[in-house]
Scaffold this motif. Sequence first.
Motif, PDB file in Angstrom:
ATOM      1  N   LEU A  79       5.339-116.860  26.044  1.00  8.24           N
ATOM      2  CA  LEU A  79       6.494-117.103  26.897  1.00  8.24           C
ATOM      3  C   LEU A  79       6.105-117.147  28.369  1.00  8.24           C
ATOM      4  O   LEU A  79       5.164-116.496  28.799  1.00  8.24           O
ATOM      5  N   ASP A  80       6.860-117.910  29.144  1.00 11.21           N
ATOM      6  CA  ASP A  80       6.678-117.980  30.592  1.00 11.21           C
ATOM      7  C   ASP A  80       7.638-116.989  31.241  1.00 11.21           C
ATOM      8  O   ASP A  80       8.851-117.060  31.033  1.00 11.21           O
ATOM      9  N   LEU A  81       7.097-116.054  32.017  1.00  8.69           N
ATOM     10  CA  LEU A  81       7.905-114.964  32.556  1.00  8.69           C
ATOM     11  C   LEU A  81       9.023-115.471  33.457  1.00  8.69           C
ATOM     12  O   LEU A  81      10.140-114.944  33.427  1.00  8.69           O
ATOM     13  N   LYS A  82       8.758-116.481  34.257  1.00 10.60           N
ATOM     14  CA  LYS A  82       9.816-117.016  35.127  1.00 10.60           C
ATOM     15  C   LYS A  82      10.987-117.532  34.302  1.00 10.60           C
ATOM     16  O   LYS A  82      12.154-117.276  34.603  1.00 10.60           O
ATOM     17  N   GLU A  83      10.668-118.296  33.269  1.00 10.83           N
ATOM     18  CA  GLU A  83      11.730-118.847  32.436  1.00 10.83           C
ATOM     19  C   GLU A  83      12.522-117.736  31.752  1.00 10.83           C
ATOM     20  O   GLU A  83      13.755-117.809  31.644  1.00 10.83           O
ATOM     21  N   GLU A  84      11.835-116.693  31.307  1.00 10.00           N
ATOM     22  CA  GLU A  84      12.518-115.621  30.587  1.00 10.00           C
ATOM     23  C   GLU A  84      13.352-114.750  31.527  1.00 10.00           C
ATOM     24  O   GLU A  84      14.387-114.220  31.134  1.00 10.00           O
ATOM     25  N   LEU A  85      12.922-114.581  32.767  1.00 11.21           N
ATOM     26  CA  LEU A  85      13.759-113.881  33.745  1.00 11.21           C
ATOM     27  C   LEU A  85      15.053-114.647  33.995  1.00 11.21           C
ATOM     28  O   LEU A  85      16.139-114.058  34.059  1.00 11.21           O
ATOM     29  N   ILE A  86      14.935-115.965  34.133  1.00 12.43           N
ATOM     30  CA  ILE A  86      16.124-116.795  34.314  1.00 12.43           C
ATOM     31  C   ILE A  86      17.002-116.721  33.071  1.00 12.43           C
ATOM     32  O   ILE A  86      18.238-116.646  33.159  1.00 12.43           O
ATOM     33  N   ARG A  87      16.390-116.732  31.897  1.00 14.91           N
ATOM     34  CA  ARG A  87      17.151-116.653  30.656  1.00 14.91           C
ATOM     35  C   ARG A  87      17.961-115.357  30.599  1.00 14.91           C
ATOM     36  O   ARG A  87      19.143-115.347  30.241  1.00 14.91           O
ATOM     37  N   CYS A  88      17.325-114.241  30.949  1.00 17.41           N
ATOM     38  CA  CYS A  88      18.016-112.952  30.936  1.00 17.41           C
ATOM     39  C   CYS A  88      19.134-112.925  31.977  1.00 17.41           C
ATOM     40  O   CYS A  88      20.209-112.380  31.733  1.00 17.41           O
ATOM     41  N   ALA A  89      18.881-113.501  33.145  1.00 23.41           N
ATOM     42  CA  ALA A  89      19.927-113.582  34.173  1.00 23.41           C
ATOM     43  C   ALA A  89      21.105-114.388  33.654  1.00 23.41           C
ATOM     44  O   ALA A  89      22.266-114.087  33.969  1.00 23.41           O
ATOM     45  N   GLN A  90      20.846-115.416  32.859  1.00 19.05           N
ATOM     46  CA  GLN A  90      21.923-116.212  32.270  1.00 19.05           C
ATOM     47  C   GLN A  90      22.733-115.367  31.287  1.00 19.05           C
ATOM     48  O   GLN A  90      23.970-115.442  31.256  1.00 19.05           O
ATOM     49  N   PHE A  91      22.057-114.538  30.467  1.00 15.30           N
ATOM     50  CA  PHE A  91      22.772-113.627  29.573  1.00 15.30           C
ATOM     51  C   PHE A  91      23.718-112.734  30.382  1.00 15.30           C
ATOM     52  O   PHE A  91      24.874-112.543  30.013  1.00 15.30           O
ATOM     53  N   VAL A  92      23.196-112.167  31.466  1.00 17.46           N
ATOM     54  CA  VAL A  92      24.006-111.276  32.305  1.00 17.46           C
ATOM     55  C   VAL A  92      25.161-112.037  32.927  1.00 17.46           C
ATOM     56  O   VAL A  92      26.306-111.564  32.943  1.00 17.46           O
ATOM     57  N   PHE A  93      24.887-113.233  33.424  1.00  8.37           N
ATOM     58  CA  PHE A  93      25.926-114.051  34.060  1.00  8.37           C
ATOM     59  C   PHE A  93      27.030-114.392  33.071  1.00  8.37           C
ATOM     60  O   PHE A  93      28.218-114.390  33.420  1.00  8.37           O
ATOM     61  N   ASP A  94      26.651-114.666  31.815  1.00  9.83           N
ATOM     62  CA  ASP A  94      27.627-115.018  30.787  1.00  9.83           C
ATOM     63  C   ASP A  94      28.369-113.808  30.240  1.00  9.83           C
ATOM     64  O   ASP A  94      29.286-113.960  29.437  1.00  9.83           O
ATOM     65  N   GLY A  95      27.971-112.608  30.653  1.00 15.39           N
ATOM     66  CA  GLY A  95      28.620-111.411  30.135  1.00 15.39           C
ATOM     67  C   GLY A  95      28.142-111.012  28.763  1.00 15.39           C
ATOM     68  O   GLY A  95      28.748-110.160  28.113  1.00 15.39           O
ATOM     69  N   ASP A  96      27.058-111.590  28.285  1.00 14.03           N
ATOM     70  CA  ASP A  96      26.505-111.240  26.974  1.00 14.03           C
ATOM     71  C   ASP A  96      25.562-110.063  27.162  1.00 14.03           C
ATOM     72  O   ASP A  96      24.336-110.180  27.080  1.00 14.03           O
ATOM     73  N   PHE A  97      26.142-108.885  27.391  1.00 12.28           N
ATOM     74  CA  PHE A  97      25.352-107.721  27.776  1.00 12.28           C
ATOM     75  C   PHE A  97      24.505-107.180  26.628  1.00 12.28           C
ATOM     76  O   PHE A  97      23.416-106.653  26.860  1.00 12.28           O
ATOM     77  N   GLN A  98      25.000-107.288  25.395  1.00  5.44           N
ATOM     78  CA  GLN A  98      24.203-106.795  24.278  1.00  5.44           C
ATOM     79  C   GLN A  98      22.902-107.577  24.171  1.00  5.44           C
ATOM     80  O   GLN A  98      21.826-107.008  24.024  1.00  5.44           O
ATOM     81  N   LYS A  99      23.007-108.895  24.263  1.00  7.42           N
ATOM     82  CA  LYS A  99      21.809-109.723  24.195  1.00  7.42           C
ATOM     83  C   LYS A  99      20.917-109.475  25.411  1.00  7.42           C
ATOM     84  O   LYS A  99      19.692-109.412  25.305  1.00  7.42           O
ATOM     85  N   ALA A 100      21.540-109.322  26.594  1.00  4.62           N
ATOM     86  CA  ALA A 100      20.765-109.091  27.821  1.00  4.62           C
ATOM     87  C   ALA A 100      19.989-107.784  27.745  1.00  4.62           C
ATOM     88  O   ALA A 100      18.803-107.723  28.095  1.00  4.62           O
ATOM     89  N   ILE A 101      20.645-106.724  27.270  1.00  5.69           N
ATOM     90  CA  ILE A 101      19.995-105.410  27.209  1.00  5.69           C
ATOM     91  C   ILE A 101      18.848-105.429  26.217  1.00  5.69           C
ATOM     92  O   ILE A 101      17.748-104.915  26.484  1.00  5.69           O
ATOM     93  N   GLY A 102      19.087-106.008  25.041  1.00 10.51           N
ATOM     94  CA  GLY A 102      18.021-106.107  24.069  1.00 10.51           C
ATOM     95  C   GLY A 102      16.848-106.915  24.587  1.00 10.51           C
ATOM     96  O   GLY A 102      15.684-106.551  24.385  1.00 10.51           O
ATOM     97  N   PHE A 103      17.160-107.982  25.293  1.00  5.56           N
ATOM     98  CA  PHE A 103      16.120-108.848  25.849  1.00  5.56           C
ATOM     99  C   PHE A 103      15.311-108.114  26.917  1.00  5.56           C
ATOM    100  O   PHE A 103      14.093-108.239  26.989  1.00  5.56           O
TER     101      PHE A 103
END
Length: 598
Positions: free
Chosen positions: A223-247
């Motif tokens: 995985l590319d760390l930059k892409e995954e940081l953005i992905r996690c920020a998207q989880f947080v932005f969407d309010g998908d906190f369970q997925k964000a926390i696990g990630f």
Amino acid sequence: MYTSRKKPNSAGIQLYYQQQSLRQIDSNKNRFKTLQTNSNNGGRRQRTNVSLETSNWESNWEKQFCTLESSQVANDVIAFDSPSSASGDPFNMRSTFSPQISRYCSSDNTTNVSPLGVYSSADDDSFEFKMKEIELSLVGTDIEVFGSCLSNSNGSLHQGTSQDNEFHIDEMISEQGFKESEISLLGPSSDIVDSCQSNLNGSLHQGTSQYDWSQFEEIIPKLDLKEELIRCAQFVFDGDFQKAIGFMNKVLGKMVSVAGSPIQRLGAYMLEGLRARVESSGSAIYKALKCEEPTSIELMSAMHILYQICPYFQFAYISSNAVICEEMQNESRIHIIDFQIAQGSQWMLLLHALKHKPGGPPFIRVTGIDDSQSFHARGGKLDIVGKKLEDCAKTCKVPFEFNSVKMYGCEVQLEDFEVQHDEVLVVNFPFALHHIPDESVSMENHRDRLLRLVKILSPKVVLFVEQESNTNTSPFLPRFAETLNYYTAMFESIDVALPRDDKKRINAEQHCVARDIVNIIACEGDERFERHELFGKWKARFSMAGFVPLLLSPSVIDSVRTLLKDFNKDYRIEQTDVAINLAWKSKVMCTSSAWRCY
């Protein structure tokens, strides 16, 4: 005086999306049963048995729940190019970066549906494939949740009012502090983590109750760390906190390190910012970090290291002092008002420069404005700065006087400056104005008020240096991407100066940079005071306040070029018609300019 944004309601966000699909549930219930049976046959997922009958509905499902189009900013777009170094501007956030969200672009420049909803069956090792495989196995559980929501709604969905609501935020946040395993990612040397661990009131749920994150371990190295940081920020932005926390706990935590590469070190601090935002306790964490700061001697040592290994502060001081020496060469009495006096280092450099002035040095009076950060770094009041400058002036044989204003910059009034009629006035803003709240935070708009106040003083020159970044009014997701882009370049520039395992470098980054990053990501409203703007916006503010840019002479440019001879060759100077830019490779980091009244 100001109001801050309240905690995001996870239940409200997710139930809103569910409400849009309730009408489709009955018509597709049989398909879900078939999918559930095939996906969980014998307690094991069998992706190959999923009926093709569900493909069209699945596509609609993905569009509603796995794309940016379903978010609150459905028509906005963030452009992300393929990952590269900061010098290549990996997220395509140029100086005209917009606070809108663009579509996610893959490395081949094709446009995908979403950074979260991309799914390619051709690559079984892709993150999206793994996520899709897990989500398909959970459809039966989602149906039960939807049925429960529907039966308890009484005609409408109540957001977060039922204890049985599986999407309620309280189910995702427990009542204990951070578990050591969750925050150990920064290593034992991290003061920022120790502070977070001891001061949080709640803890982040492990995020593994539904998602089997162990399946991702095999692809983490790819995985590319930059892409995954953005992905996690998207989880947080969407309010998908369970997925964000696990990630955060199971993926990002294994990819970052305070002693790693520049992006790994930056990722460690951005991850802490995301944790704080999910807890909706950005302010609590930030204030805790402030309280847990090192001693004044330790902090001053860290600041001195950063001053030595990077030219950013010296760029501000030398470019501004060169303007003063040029514009004030015929003046006998000069009054300098400094809105970020810090340790007074800039004026010690000026005093040494003036001692050789033909005809003798002028009389210099410095008015220093205080703030809590500078107070802590100095280990005391402004009197310490005044004493240092007085001693330096005696050594240089420069007539000198120091005046202190012990208050935050946005609190000052006209009478605090004690301007005398026989003095020529200079006003200095070195990395100071981005801490002053503007119209997006306070109706008083202290940022513009302060500029108008300075205009009333009729200074001969106003000196201005700021970081070239766009984090003031940008929404969370583009602000996160901008922060990632900007500080990647900064961490790269620090990386070339000291070894990665150097304790001094780690301390400098933690004490002088990390807290700014956490503040930008985790805090909103008046709790977020790291609010940078691009030079174009600052130029408009100065113009509206009654100032015009002062053209910088070749001697000023030469002074800055001489400074850079002592630093890495990837630092560059760019000259525009009204300013000087300091860049790391192709990324402009900060801008210096001078202004006069019209």
